[in-house]
Design a protein around this motif. Structure first.
Motif, PDB file in Angstrom:
ATOM      1  N   ARG A   1       8.015  -6.336  12.360  1.00 36.68           N
ATOM      2  CA  ARG A   1       7.694  -5.440  11.253  1.00 36.68           C
ATOM      3  C   ARG A   1       8.971  -4.913  10.607  1.00 36.68           C
ATOM      4  N   GLU A   2       8.863  -4.541   9.364  1.00 30.92           N
ATOM      5  CA  GLU A   2       9.974  -3.892   8.670  1.00 30.92           C
ATOM      6  C   GLU A   2      10.095  -2.451   9.143  1.00 30.92           C
TER       7      GLU A   2
ATOM      8  N   SER B   1       3.424  -7.022   9.139  1.00 31.21           N
ATOM      9  CA  SER B   1       4.086  -8.311   9.220  1.00 31.21           C
ATOM     10  C   SER B   1       3.051  -9.425   9.129  1.00 31.21           C
ATOM     11  N   LEU B   2       3.544 -10.652   9.231  1.00 32.04           N
ATOM     12  CA  LEU B   2       2.712 -11.816   8.997  1.00 32.04           C
ATOM     13  C   LEU B   2       1.860 -12.142  10.214  1.00 32.04           C
TER      14      LEU B   2
ATOM     15  N   LEU C   1       0.855  -1.176   0.000  1.00 36.60           N
ATOM     16  CA  LEU C   1       0.000   0.000   0.000  1.00 36.60           C
ATOM     17  C   LEU C   1       0.899   1.236   0.000  1.00 36.60           C
ATOM     18  N   PRO C   2       1.160   1.824  -1.167  1.00 35.22           N
ATOM     19  CA  PRO C   2       2.064   2.978  -1.242  1.00 35.22           C
ATOM     20  C   PRO C   2       1.443   4.205  -0.582  1.00 35.22           C
TER      21      PRO C   2
ATOM     22  N   GLY D   1       1.668   1.262   3.665  1.00 37.25           N
ATOM     23  CA  GLY D   1       2.709   0.346   4.115  1.00 37.25           C
ATOM     24  C   GLY D   1       2.493  -1.030   3.530  1.00 37.25           C
ATOM     25  N   VAL D   2       2.518  -2.027   4.382  1.00 33.63           N
ATOM     26  CA  VAL D   2       2.363  -3.416   3.963  1.00 33.63           C
ATOM     27  C   VAL D   2       1.294  -4.065   4.821  1.00 33.63           C
TER      28      VAL D   2
END
Length: 805
Positions: free
Chosen positions: A478-479, A99-100, A60-61, A154-155
């Protein structure tokens, strides 16, 4: 030629202009003129067996407006009729930001897991994905649309689980649970303009720019450039502020508040009649119902301690006035790169990433300080020379020291391992936070003592909490930039910090606790998008859990399971002995080899001893089992050895293909019985054609026989009598019952009860073969033979008599 070229170019330009006009007109008609598709991914149909799972990464930019997710599956479940106790076997879909998801990190996580329904998905559930996850019962068709007001850029990760719990990672002898198939489509929409925001890209966002450069701990305030802002309640103003580094504090306030641009301060303001409310939110547009901070900034400043790195969005809404003008001011307090804390008295260190060179577990690393005060060749480094010496207040001997580590992009499938050790009781506390400095009450995870820590988080796993050692993991981190704050309290007054033996270890590992070796091994996998490598523990037959630390089968239980699975193959002695007694050596070889190969396969499967590779032993076990069943059926036909070997050669090819491609499928037992029955039928047809191909009668007599119904009826009755006398029907019934028992045992096999039902399968299938072999009457009496053979002998004797004459 040049004129034609110019004409062609002009025509192309005119057509392009028409297409652009039509394209713009169609977008304007649909109301989507401010947005466009950023990305679209389609995931093909994927099958998940029981206790299998898959992850999908969604990018998600910063400029995205909405994300649409559609999932189609073959799940047929009614959420209202499913008891909570069966959560471990249900197909779930889980979501998590950054994260997962990991719904079964512990037994408590599984017991306390709240499985929602898509019929009541709320904004609150989506907004709480930062440090948690949301899980829902998998449904046949799922369609979701989240806007940038519900989820931040983000992600985001989707996890699809066909069953959860400690058995998800347990090494299984066989998988016989319900499977599911799914396919997914993910589409991300974005706004055309960088200053446009909102679900429909129809809200203007003004980026704040400071008129004066920020410097260290300067108390200077920044204000918006240009004229003051003037707007009413029905037209809120949205501004954004980007924080690029770790900051200590962000303050926002409104000054020169007045009813219009020409008036001065109004009495209504002093009386509290007019308010300028500010709603602040990190990463997403704030709403009056969804925000991180809120305050009236007309009578004071809104203070945000330790703000995160990234975009902060501020929604300003005047109250009790048709139109209000004001000047927006803000203050961002930052420290130098090596300092932290209010007024910057504390030490802050950036840790260097050191990659571990281990082919079996790639992408692992540990972190050590860049400072020359510490020299360490391992992940553990002493804290004494690095600890801050300034205390927070005269009544406390506590100081803070901060360490920053980088978790790179795509490493969200890793686990952060933190160890704090000393030769004396540890009084230090540790706080962790991503993209921001931590403190007491402001952290993603923390450890203060054995009872006071982040134990309620499913991603925090505490392994040791002793006086001299603290050992815990942050699962699937998380990154981003992680900051660790050490709150250190000197246990002895006057002790020099550099003499302390307190040490810290921070490492990024693929699997927690090394999968409790030798009970498991760490395996790497790529998510469905191919953008993230994550790892998981593949445990042995007796252990499970995310780190293979949960004992699912005791040693004594494992011993009994091994005995049952291996010793039950001794039932192959019965059909093998009968085959050797009747001197049918091909069947003897098959039954003997089947029993031996099955015993060797299960000895390897339970971890006792592997004579060959596991895949070879598994193939031999299933293939010879299939061949044993089919050979039993073929043996029951009274045909020549050449015909039998032809049938066996053909079915050996079919059974070999079945054993290679999905040997453990439940449908194989039905296919084997069908193939065996077909072989028996073909054998009977060969037998029938062989015994009647020389049947001969005089022409006239043949016509009379064929036209006589009485003779035809007698022929059929004689054939039926011969068929009934061919077999011992008591053995046929016993063999059928044993075969049915074998089929039931095969069908009832599950991961938990495999050992008992598969042992019964061994006994039942070999006993059924023994009974079926005993059904055949090898040497029937001559009077029981069908009439055709007698006529053939009479004809042969008559011809010999004529020759002698």
């Amino acid at each position: 030629m040049a004129a034609n070229s110019s004409l062609l170019v002009g025509l192309c330009k005119w057509m392009l202009f028409v297409l652009m006009v039509r394209f713009h007109s169609s977008f304007a008609d649909s109301g989507q003129g401010n947005s466009f598709s950023l990305s679209s991914f389609s995931y093909p149909e994927t099958k998940l067996k029981q206790f299998e799972w898959r992850y999908i990464r969604v990018e998600l930019p910063p400029g995205f407006s909405s994300v649409s997710i559609t999932i189609a599956s073959d799940v047929e479940l009614d959420p209202g009729s499913v008891p909570k106790s069966s959560n471990g076997l249900l197909p779930l879909i889980c979501f998590r930001e950054g994260s997962l998801p990991l719904p079964d990190s512990s037994d408590d996580a599984v017991k306390n897991l709240v499985v929602g329904s898509f019929s009541n998905v709320s904004n609150v559930a989506i907004q709480n994905l930062h440090n948690g996850e949301a899980c829902y019962l998998m449904q046949k068709n799922i369609s979701l649309t989240w806007t940038n007001e519900q989820i931040m850029p983000g992600v985001c990760y989707l996890g699809l689980f066909n069953g959860i719990g400690p058995r998800r990672t347990q090494g299984k002898m066989i998988i016989r649970g319900s499977s599911l198939s799914f396919s997914a489509n993910v589409t991300v929409e974005g706004c055309i303009g960088s200053d446009m925001w909102g679900p429909f890209c129809n809200q203007t966002v003004v980026s704040l720019a400071c008129l004066q450069p920020l410097s260290g701990t300067s108390s200077n305030w920044c204000r918006t450039a240009g004229e003051d802002s003037c707007h009413g309640t029905d037209e809120p103003r949205i501004v954004s502020l980007e924080i690029q580094g770790l900051a200590e504090q962000l303050a926002i306030m409104a000054t020169d508040v007045r009813l219009n641009s020409n008036s001065s301060m109004n009495d209504l303001i002093n009386d509290g009649g007019i308010q300028v409310l500010a709603y602040v939110r990190y990463g997403s547009l704030p709403l009056t119902t969804a925000y991180d901070y809120s305050a009236d900034i007309s009578n004071g400043s809104l203070v945000i301690p330790l703000p995160k790195v990234g975009h902060w969005y501020i929604k300003i809404l005047p109250i009790n006035a048709a139109k209000v003008c004001y000047s927006l001011m803000w203050q961002l307090l930052e420290c130098p790169a090596t300092k932290a804390g209010f007024n910057c008295p504390m030490q802050r260190y950036r840790l260097q990433t050191v990659l571990r060179k281990n082919p079996s577990t790639p992408f692992e690393s540990y972190y050590i300080p860049l400072s020359g005060n510490v020299s360490s060749g391992s992940a553990k480094f002493p804290l004494g020379p690095l600890l801050s010496s300034v205390s927070l207040g005269s009544k406390s001997n506590t100081s803070w020291t901060y360490f920053a580590v980088d978790v790179p992009r795509g490493a969200a499938g890793g686990n952060m391992h933190i160890q704090l050790a000393s030769d004396r009781p540890i009084s230090s506390e540790i706080y962790a936070r991503v993209d921001g400095l931590p403190s007491v009450g402001i952290s993603d995870y923390f450890y203060a003592n054995k009872m006071n820590n982040s134990k309620d988080s499913p991603f925090f796993t505490l392994y040791k909490s002793q006086d001299e050692l603290v050992d815990f993991y942050l699962l699937f981190v998380r990154e981003g930039i992680w900051s660790f704050g050490i709150s250190n309290t000197s246990p002895v007054a006057g002790m020099s910090q550099d003499q302390s033996t307190l040490s810290l270890s921070i490492s990024l590992e693929r699997c927690p606790k090394k999968c409790s070796a030798p009970h498991g091994s760490c395996l790497n996998f790529v998510d469905e998008s191919g953008l993230t490598i994550y790892s998981y523990c593949s445990c042995d037959r007796t252990h499970g859990g995310i780190d293979c630390s949960i004992e699912l089968v005791s040693r004594r239980g494992h011993l009994w399971q091994s005995i049952f699975l291996i010793a039950s193959n001794a039932a192959a002695i019965l059909p093998a002995y009968w085959s050797l007694r009747e001197k049918v050596l091909a069947e003897w070889v098959i039954f003997t080899s089947s029993g031996i190969s099955s015993a060797l396969y299960h000895a390897c499967d339970v971890g006792t001893w592997c004579a060959l590779k596991f895949g070879v032993l598994q193939f031999m076990d299933f293939w010879l089992s299939f061949m044993a069943v089919i050979s039993t059926f073929v043996y029951m036909a009274e045909i020549s050895d050449a015909a039998k070997r032809t049938i066996q050669a053909a079915v050996s090819i079919l059974t070999a293909l079945m054993a290679v491609n999905g040997a453990t499928r439940s449908s194989n037992i039905v296919l084997v019985i069908v193939i065996g029955s077909a072989g028996l039928l073909i054998g009977w047809l060969i037998e029938f054609s062989t015994k009647y191909r020389s049947f001969s009668l005089p022409t006239g007599f043949r016509e009379n026989v064929l036209l006589s119904g009485q003779n035809i009826r007698n022929f059929i009755l004689n054939a039926v009598k011969t068929f009934l006398k061919r077999f011992r029907w008591g053995y046929v019934m016993a063999g059928s019952v044993a075969l049915i028992m074998a089929g039931i045992s095969w069908k009832l096999e599950t991961s938990e009860t495999y050992w008992i039902w598969h042992s019964l399968w061994h006994v039942s299938i070999f006993i059924s073969s023994f009974f079926f072999l005993c059904t055949k009457v090898v040497n029937p009496n001559p009077e029981n033979q069908i009439p055709g053979n007698g006529v053939y002998q009479l004809t042969r004797q008559n011809s010999l008599t004529r020759d002698e004459r």
